[in-house]
Design a protein around this motif. Structure first.
Motif, PDB file in Angstrom:
ATOM      1  N   UNK A 121      53.052  53.546  50.090  1.00 58.40           N
ATOM      2  CA  UNK A 121      51.875  54.371  49.755  1.00 58.40           C
ATOM      3  C   UNK A 121      52.322  55.557  49.014  1.00 58.40           C
ATOM      4  N   UNK A 122      53.487  56.047  49.162  1.00 61.09           N
ATOM      5  CA  UNK A 122      53.732  57.246  48.219  1.00 61.09           C
ATOM      6  C   UNK A 122      54.223  56.610  46.694  1.00 61.09           C
ATOM      7  N   UNK A 123      54.697  55.749  46.519  1.00 62.17           N
ATOM      8  CA  UNK A 123      54.871  55.031  45.384  1.00 62.17           C
ATOM      9  C   UNK A 123      53.509  54.886  44.665  1.00 62.17           C
ATOM     10  N   UNK A 124      52.441  54.096  45.300  1.00 61.98           N
ATOM     11  CA  UNK A 124      51.029  54.129  44.871  1.00 61.98           C
ATOM     12  C   UNK A 124      50.355  55.410  44.293  1.00 61.98           C
ATOM     13  N   UNK A 125      50.556  56.406  45.275  1.00 63.32           N
ATOM     14  CA  UNK A 125      50.192  57.701  45.072  1.00 63.32           C
ATOM     15  C   UNK A 125      50.667  58.490  43.743  1.00 63.32           C
ATOM     16  N   UNK A 126      51.980  58.268  43.752  1.00 67.22           N
ATOM     17  CA  UNK A 126      52.893  58.742  42.554  1.00 67.22           C
ATOM     18  C   UNK A 126      52.406  58.405  41.251  1.00 67.22           C
ATOM     19  N   UNK A 127      52.260  56.909  41.323  1.00 67.84           N
ATOM     20  CA  UNK A 127      51.844  56.159  40.227  1.00 67.84           C
ATOM     21  C   UNK A 127      50.277  56.446  39.544  1.00 67.84           C
ATOM     22  N   UNK A 128      49.235  56.683  40.496  1.00 63.39           N
ATOM     23  CA  UNK A 128      47.919  56.889  40.341  1.00 63.39           C
ATOM     24  C   UNK A 128      47.990  58.300  39.756  1.00 63.39           C
ATOM     25  N   UNK A 129      48.696  59.471  40.409  1.00 66.31           N
ATOM     26  CA  UNK A 129      48.546  60.829  40.026  1.00 66.31           C
ATOM     27  C   UNK A 129      49.343  61.106  38.762  1.00 66.31           C
ATOM     28  N   UNK A 130      50.429  60.286  38.442  1.00 74.03           N
ATOM     29  CA  UNK A 130      51.096  60.758  37.064  1.00 74.03           C
ATOM     30  C   UNK A 130      50.335  60.187  35.894  1.00 74.03           C
ATOM     31  N   UNK A 131      49.739  58.819  36.466  1.00 77.16           N
ATOM     32  CA  UNK A 131      48.767  58.154  35.124  1.00 77.16           C
ATOM     33  C   UNK A 131      47.631  58.853  35.030  1.00 77.16           C
TER      34      UNK A 131
END
Length: 263
Positions: A121-131
């Motif tokens: 979940x946090x890797x997904x959130x990290x990718x979306x936010x950084x992108x």
């Protein structure tokens, strides 16, 4: 053939138990609230937006670069990942107590289920936010992807180690939950979310260095800022802590988790 089948069956049973526990937590944690997984994304986005808005009035630019959202995201997201993963794992026995009465389900299954689900979940959130930050502000960061991945993995493993030990302490000593909550309140402030380690007066750095989370945030910032060399970061220190805390937690749980689930 029969020997191989005997080896594979427990392994398949473990995978099946972990998947079942993950699906249960997905439905109970994200399935019952309006928006579900959307809240996992809105929380960091909202926090980063507020930090950027407030501090942009006090400073012309952050300590690194010129973009406030990127500066805060590189530290806030690892901190939130560690905090959430460790807290969820710490509550693994309390959350899955009724299932741990079945011989096919072990405390390791409960811990790994929460670890995998919350890490993904946090890797997904990290990718979306950084992108989103890079697209919205048209940034061209020179990203060290290898270091970024190492920082994410190390953050997740440190959350697993702390959560495993706290899984025993939370269940054994009810008062420890309140004590840990109090201890974690200043952690957000001293983990380098608002500042760089190098900005702190030298007499305080010697004490701040022992906070493992500031090593995690420094590692992530190094991955996104090519000119920033966080030479204070010690992966040896981090992995010694990960090994020590997780080993101690597993030993304590292995000796007494049957007694814990009957409390």
């Amino acid at each position: 053939m029969e020997a191989n089948a005997g080896v594979g069956q427990p392994r398949f049973r473990t995978i099946r138990s972990i998947m079942a526990l993950m699906l249960r937590e997905m439905s109970s944690t994200y399935g019952r609230s309006p928006g579900g997984y959307l809240w996992a994304l809105l929380e960091p986005v909202g926090a980063i937006a507020i930090l950027s808005f407030v501090f942009s009035f006090a400073f012309r630019s952050p300590s690194l670069g010129a973009n406030f959202p990127l500066f805060y995201a590189t530290a806030f997201l690892p901190f939130m990942m560690f905090n959430d993963v460790s807290t969820r794992i710490a509550q693994a026995i309390l959350f899955s107590r009724q299932f741990l009465n079945y011989p096919a389900v072990t405390f390791i299954d409960a811990i790994l289920a929460r670890f995998f689900l919350n890490t993904i979940t946090h890797i997904m959130v990290f990718y979306i936010v950084m992108t989103g930050i890079h697209v919205l502000f048209d940034l061209n960061s020179i990203i060290d992807y290898q270091l970024m991945i190492i920082a994410l993995i190390t953050t997740a493993l440190f959350g697993l180690a702390v959560g495993t030990l706290n899984c025993y302490l939370f269940t054994k000593f009810t008062v420890w939950r309140s004590i840990w909550s109090i201890l974690m309140r200043p952690m957000f402030i001293i983990s380098g979310v608002f500042f760089l380690y190098e900005d702190v007066p030298s007499e305080l750095r010697d004490y701040l260095w022992y906070n493992p989370v500031i090593h995690l945030t420094g590692m992530m910032r190094s991955a996104f800022y090519a000119t920033y060399d966080a030479n204070y970061v010690s992966t040896v220190y981090l992995y010694l802590l990960i090994g020590s805390l997780s080993t101690l937690g597993l030993l304590l749980l292995g000796r007494s988790y049957r007694d814990l689930i009957e409390r």
